[in-house]
Design a protein around this motif. Structure first.
Motif, PDB file in Angstrom:
ATOM      1  N   GLN A  25       0.652  -1.461  -0.114  1.00 42.83           N
ATOM      2  CA  GLN A  25      -0.332   0.016   0.139  1.00 42.83           C
ATOM      3  C   GLN A  25       0.936   1.277  -0.057  1.00 42.83           C
ATOM      4  O   GLN A  25       0.275   2.310  -0.147  1.00 42.83           O
ATOM      5  CB  GLN A  25      -0.970   0.038   1.277  1.00 42.83           C
ATOM      6  CG  GLN A  25      -1.826  -1.133   1.309  1.00 42.83           C
ATOM      7  CD  GLN A  25      -1.375  -2.275   2.058  1.00 42.83           C
ATOM      8  OE1 GLN A  25      -0.430  -2.300   2.776  1.00 42.83           O
ATOM      9  NE2 GLN A  25      -1.809  -3.576   1.686  1.00 42.83           N
ATOM     10  N   THR A  26       2.247   1.150   0.244  1.00 45.86           N
ATOM     11  CA  THR A  26       3.065   2.305   0.273  1.00 45.86           C
ATOM     12  C   THR A  26       3.944   2.323  -0.718  1.00 45.86           C
ATOM     13  O   THR A  26       4.647   1.309  -1.350  1.00 45.86           O
ATOM     14  CB  THR A  26       3.720   2.486   1.888  1.00 45.86           C
ATOM     15  OG1 THR A  26       4.586   1.180   1.850  1.00 45.86           O
ATOM     16  CG2 THR A  26       2.660   2.417   2.819  1.00 45.86           C
ATOM     17  N   ALA A  47       1.688   6.737   1.674  1.00 47.12           N
ATOM     18  CA  ALA A  47       0.837   6.203   0.937  1.00 47.12           C
ATOM     19  C   ALA A  47       0.773   6.335  -0.552  1.00 47.12           C
ATOM     20  O   ALA A  47       1.375   7.463  -1.067  1.00 47.12           O
ATOM     21  CB  ALA A  47      -0.723   6.771   1.177  1.00 47.12           C
ATOM     22  N   LYS A  50       0.297   9.880  -2.786  1.00 47.52           N
ATOM     23  CA  LYS A  50      -0.141  10.784  -2.110  1.00 47.52           C
ATOM     24  C   LYS A  50       0.887  11.790  -2.004  1.00 47.52           C
ATOM     25  O   LYS A  50       0.426  12.901  -1.500  1.00 47.52           O
ATOM     26  CB  LYS A  50      -0.873  10.342  -0.931  1.00 47.52           C
ATOM     27  CG  LYS A  50      -1.790   9.283  -0.923  1.00 47.52           C
ATOM     28  CD  LYS A  50      -3.113   9.974  -1.492  1.00 47.52           C
ATOM     29  CE  LYS A  50      -4.380   9.170  -1.294  1.00 47.52           C
ATOM     30  NZ  LYS A  50      -5.547   9.679  -1.723  1.00 47.52           N
TER      31      LYS A  50
END
Length: 343
Positions: A25-26, A47, A50
């Motif tokens: 997810q990162t 993230a 982002k």
């Protein structure tokens, strides 16, 4: 005498296996470079999609450049170099970052009974750890003369509004080498937070600050180096989360005098001599990289017994490695033991 330039700390970033990876997810952001006469490594998780990494890089570079412009002793045009070159004893206006470092320096100076002192430059140079070399040890007359310009609580005045500093003797100078790297790591941490990043490890010249978790979802794992000038190995691995960490040691920057005695760059501001004891290194964990940096130096100057007593008095997590005839011995403060037991 020749000053040896080397790091007193080796930051070994360790990973754990058997944990759920966050990387699904990162994104991992790693940046390495040079600043303040040493190297730095920034490792951050954010993230995916982002964070504008180009903007982040620009802000990190700007932060490091501004810290250099204000706090380094290696260039003539920095704010601190301008202060040192000044012969006035009038008030001089300074930047807020300079004031922040000065106030923490004074706090550590007071707490350590003067064993941490940013006016130590004359003695550092005299013992051969400054920009020039020496062929002989300084005489007691020279040492006492230098001590007349050492002692920040008596020789410096600091004010908050407007930020300012005043030297009480024109020759007084400041060296922030024992605290500026930790503070610069704090500044980078603030920059990362502004970009919404809360999982990171910032290391500058061995001083670091860590927040959140690594990419395995656990606290950052950092190795404390065994203080052996013959090689590099890890003495202990610790978990670091939401705090700064710094190690100060006598095993990289030293020389042997004509009698074979170890002359370390760790100078006692009270005696004017290199610290003479068997404490080889001390590692401190603190709420900020700046405080960890300064406290590590102060405790190393004090030695293991007095340093551990102060660490216990102030509830400082500190880990001591002493040099013994048959190798090394370790000890730690109560706060360090409690912190390790909780991790």
């Amino acid at each position: 005498m020749r000053a040896l330039v080397a790091l007193a700390f080796l930051a070994v970033i360790m990973s754990l296996s058997g944990c759920d990876l966050l990387s699904e997810q990162t994104d991992e952001y790693v940046l390495r470079g040079n600043t303040m006469g040493t190297s730095y490594t920034i490792k951050a998780l954010h993230a995916r999609g982002k964070v504008d990494e180009e903007a982040l890089y620009h802000d990190i570079k700007k932060t490091l450049d501004e810290a250099n412009d204000k706090l380094n002793n290696w260039t003539d045009d920095s704010e601190i170099s301008a202060f040192n070159a000044s012969s006035t004893t009038n008030w001089l206006e300074i930047s807020p970052p300079f004031l922040e470092v000065l106030k923490e320096s004074q706090r550590i100076h007071d707490q350590s009974n003067g064993r941490f002192d940013i006016t130590l430059s004359p003695l550092i140079d005299m013992w051969g750890f400054g920009p020039g070399d020496r062929d002989t040890a300084p005489s007691e007359v020279e040492i006492q003369a230098a001590l007349n310009n050492v002692g920040q609580s008596e020789l410096l005045e600091i004010r908050d509004n407007p930020p300012g500093i005043r030297k009480k003797k024109a020759p007084v100078s400041i060296n922030l080498g024992a605290i500026a790297k930790g503070y610069s790591a704090d500044l980078i941490a603030r920059t990362l937070e502004k970009h919404g990043i809360s999982n990171y490890l910032v290391e500058i010249g061995g001083d670091l600050i860590a927040h959140g978790n690594n990419d395995y979802g656990v606290p950052w794992r950092v190795g404390i180096e065994k203080p052996d000038e013959k090689g590099r190995s890890v003495q202990l691995i610790v978990s670091v989360r939401d705090m700064g960490m710094a190690t100060s040691g006598d095993y990289r920057n030293f020389y042997l005098d004509e009698d074979g005695q170890r002359m370390s760059h760790i100078i006692d501001p009270v005696t004017g001599h290199p610290a003479r004891h068997n404490l080889a290194s001390v590692t401190v964990l603190a709420p900020s990289g700046m405080r960890a940096d300064g406290l590590a130096t102060a405790l190393l100057v004090l030695g293991e017994k007095a340093g551990r007593a102060l660490a216990n008095k102030l509830s400082i997590p500190a880990y001591f490695i002493t040099r013994e005839a048959d190798g090394f011995a370790t000890s730690s403060s109560d706060a360090f033991d409690a912190l390790m037991a909780a991790n």
